[in-house]
Design a protein around this motif. Structure first.
Motif, short mmCIF file in Angstrom:
data_model
loop_
_atom_site.label_atom_id
_atom_site.label_comp_id
_atom_site.label_asym_id
_atom_site.label_seq_id
_atom_site.Cartn_x
_atom_site.Cartn_y
_atom_site.Cartn_z
N LYS A 7 47.49 28.22 50.28
CA LYS A 7 48.01 28.95 49.05
C LYS A 7 47.21 28.25 47.88
O LYS A 7 46.49 28.53 46.92
N HIS A 11 44.20 28.88 45.24
CA HIS A 11 44.11 28.80 43.84
C HIS A 11 42.94 28.10 43.32
O HIS A 11 42.34 28.47 42.33
N HIS A 255 44.66 32.86 34.47
CA HIS A 255 45.58 33.52 35.28
C HIS A 255 45.59 32.83 36.60
O HIS A 255 46.72 32.94 37.02
N GLU A 256 44.39 32.21 37.04
CA GLU A 256 44.74 31.67 38.37
C GLU A 256 45.60 30.39 38.07
O GLU A 256 46.52 29.88 39.23
N ARG A 259 49.04 31.47 38.21
CA ARG A 259 49.58 31.63 39.65
C ARG A 259 49.78 30.41 40.53
O ARG A 259 50.63 30.47 41.12
N ARG A 262 53.06 29.06 39.66
CA ARG A 262 54.11 29.85 40.02
C ARG A 262 54.31 29.18 41.55
O ARG A 262 55.46 29.21 42.06
N THR A 263 53.19 29.20 42.26
CA THR A 263 53.29 28.74 43.69
C THR A 263 54.03 27.49 43.88
O THR A 263 54.89 27.22 44.76
N GLY A 290 50.48 40.00 36.82
CA GLY A 290 49.40 39.84 37.97
C GLY A 290 49.90 40.96 38.96
O GLY A 290 50.31 41.81 38.82
N ASN A 293 52.81 37.98 41.24
CA ASN A 293 52.39 36.65 41.52
C ASN A 293 52.01 35.72 40.45
O ASN A 293 51.57 34.67 40.79
N GLU A 294 52.22 36.04 39.12
CA GLU A 294 51.81 35.19 38.20
C GLU A 294 53.04 35.26 37.21
O GLU A 294 54.12 34.37 37.85
#
Length: 577
Positions: A7, A11, A255-256, A259, A262-263, A290, A293-294
């Motif tokens: 993951k 990203h 945005h990435e 993400r 968050r991960t 998202g 997932n954001e």
């Protein structure tokens, strides 16, 4: 290779698809996971989990909103919260770090607590009793920071952390919330540099093209988790990634990055949350969910201007139209509802929602009530109103026709609406206390936002709250009652079902249903300054159940009965306590 590694690597490949080799991506992945102290045996995160309930209410405050002689402000704040805000289980302490301007949002040192406020033990003490939200000022830092001084000297940590451009670069499309020049001319050991400054020349923007900046912020996040921070507010995150000849707002890399964070945060502490502070038009703001997932939460920035407009005009047309357009938040995400904060009431989130003449009337009414208007520079160089600076109690002291005697009722009505809506409520400390416009602080600072950033003396405030006839006592009592009722209702879970009701323009209503479908609440507010009659049969109540109002002694004896709603009265009609 673990699922987490895959993951994080995905990203990073999306963020740095240009400029980083596969080997560098592999190394960066390992560094980030190690920095967050996530072991390879960590369980994968269960998606779409809600780490909140109807009991979550967050109070927004500065660390020194209440001060007492010879006591650290964070200690005073903690003592005051324990004594007066026992029903509130979360607190957002605005930037509590050493800073040089913007009341904390020009951070000098992310690793320290401002000595004028207290220390890390004080922060951890507050976090041990309530959910603690902290700002992650991720777009920029102070020009007085060690990092920026190293940038000027061309050596040391931070020497390559900041985004620069050239005077002949195309920056014409850049979207900004301020009127100052975007580029700051800065003499350095490597010559004159034009440093990118989205907000002010004391707030110098980071360059996330450099992965070392990302690593630095992951270190900061790990530190904040260790001292008890549970919710991370990504300040001004929409501007994080810059690209010449573009608006440099809401770019895909931004945005990435959200993400990715968050991960990492979810795997480090499963119930920790991200909330994005993106004071932008509503349609853009929604993109920060998202695909669940954001951001866990997004600020509902359109609510403050629309709700204030509703209550001063006596028409819920625009508020109702907006609410019908809002998608229900998926599990794992929710809205963060607020109607007042340390900043002003943003007008960009009302773009496309309020007509121009409606906006003009709203602005002029706030000016009549003592408010200030802050502007931004548009693409064509024009000055355009950006936010309204005014204490919420003063903003609701009348209607477009002028001030009246119904300000308190209007103020409580606004909060009854906000507390019933889908999402987690955030309440500014000065709304809980009924604080008025601070004209002295405005005059002393010449900053429009200072009008709503009053600093209370602890003893004077306690004295005010002890008098039953004091406005501050009355407001706190009524607000506490509302909060205590709200937090006991399963139908007010942030992700409980919500539908907008159609009751004309003088009555604003919506229906909430608990996730187990056992409780319904019909939230109906008279948003006008005239008595309104309402026939209960419009709600299609189930006839074999007992219905009553949570906010008054009203009981529904007949599903066809007519009830009277006083000006700005709210009812929460339910079938279940």
């Amino acid at each position: 290779m673990t699922v987490l590694t895959q993951k994080v690597m995905a990203h990073l490949q999306a963020i740095y698809h240009e400029g980083q080799t596969e080997q560098q991506i592999d190394q960066l992945t390992a560094t980030l996971i190690e920095t967050m102290r996530i072991t390879e045996f960590a369980a994968d995160v269960v998606p779409y989990q809600n780490h909140w309930s109807q009991q979550d209410v967050i109070m927004i405050t500065y660390g020194d909103s209440i001060v007492c002689d010879d006591e650290r402000p964070l200690v005073t704040l903690s003592k005051f919260i324990d004594s007066y805000f026992a029903g509130i289980n979360g607190v957002h302490i605005l930037p509590f770090f050493p800073y040089s301007s913007d009341d904390g949002f020009a951070v000098i040192d992310y690793s320290s607590v401002n000595e004028a406020l207290g220390n890390w033990s004080d922060i951890s003490s507050i976090a041990s009793k309530r959910r603690l939200m902290s700002d992650l000022v991720i777009n920029h830092c102070s020009s007085r920071s060690l990092w920026f001084q190293n940038f000027i000297e061309g050596k040391g940590v931070g020497h390559d952390y900041f985004y620069t451009a050239e005077l002949d670069d195309d920056i014409s499309k850049v979207v900004r919330p301020r009127t100052s020049p975007l580029l700051r001319e800065t003499p350095t050991a490597n010559g004159i540099k034009q440093v990118w400054c989205t907000f002010s020349h004391d707030q110098v923007d980071f360059d996330f093209n450099n992965p070392q900046v990302l690593i630095e912020f992951v270190k900061i996040i790990r530190h904040y988790l260790d001292v008890g921070v549970n919710i991370f507010r990504l300040d001004a995150v929409a501007f994080l990634w810059k690209k010449l000849a573009s608006p440099s707002i809401n770019l895909p890399q931004t945005h990435e990055v959200v993400r990715l964070l968050r991960t990492l945060i979810e795997h480090a502490q499963h119930d920790a949350m991200l909330i994005t502070e993106t004071n932008i038009p509503n349609s853009q703001n929604l993109t920060y969910f998202g695909n669940a997932n954001e951001a866990h939460c997004i600020y509902n920035f359109s609510l403050p201007p629309l709700l204030i407009n509703t209550l001063i005009t006596g028409s819920c047309l625009y508020l109702k139209r907006w609410l019908m357009s809002m998608p229900p938040a998926r599990d794992g995400t929710t809205y963060f509802n607020f109607i007042a904060s340390h900043d002003g009431v943003g007008l960009r989130p009302a773009e496309g929602l309020l007509e121009q003449d409606e906006l003009a009337t709203l602005i002029s009414t706030m000016e009549q009530f003592g408010g200030q208007i802050s502007c931004r520079t548009t693409d064509d160089g024009q000055q355009k109103p950006y936010e309204m600076n005014i204490a919420l109690f003063d903003a609701l002291q009348g209607t477009t026709a002028g001030k009246d005697e119904l300000g308190l009722q209007r103020f409580i009505c606004a909060h009854a609406i906000m507390l019933g809506l889908e999402g987690i409520p955030g309440i500014y400390i000065h709304s809980l206390l009924g604080t008025r416009n601070d004209y002295l602080k405005l005059a002393n600072t010449s900053h429009n936002r200072a009008i709503n950033r009053h600093r209370w003396d602890y003893n004077q405030l306690v004295e005010q709250l002890a008098h039953p006839e004091s406005l501050h006592h009355i407001v706190l009592k009524k607000m506490t009652e509302l909060i205590n009722i709200r937090t006991a209702q399963k139908a007010f879970h942030p992700n409980a079902t919500q539908f907008t009701l159609h009751l004309g323009l003088k009555l604003f209503g919506f229906w909430r249903q608990s996730r187990d479908r056992n409780q319904s609440i019909f939230c109906i507010s008279n948003i006008s300054n005239q008595v309104q009659l309402f026939n209960v049969n419009e709600l299609n109540l189930i006839t074999d159940q007992t219905w009553f109002d949570l906010l008054s002694p009203l009981k529904i004896e007949d599903v066809n009965q007519e009830i009277t709603l006083e000006p700005y009265q709210t009812v929460w009609i339910t079938n279940h306590e």
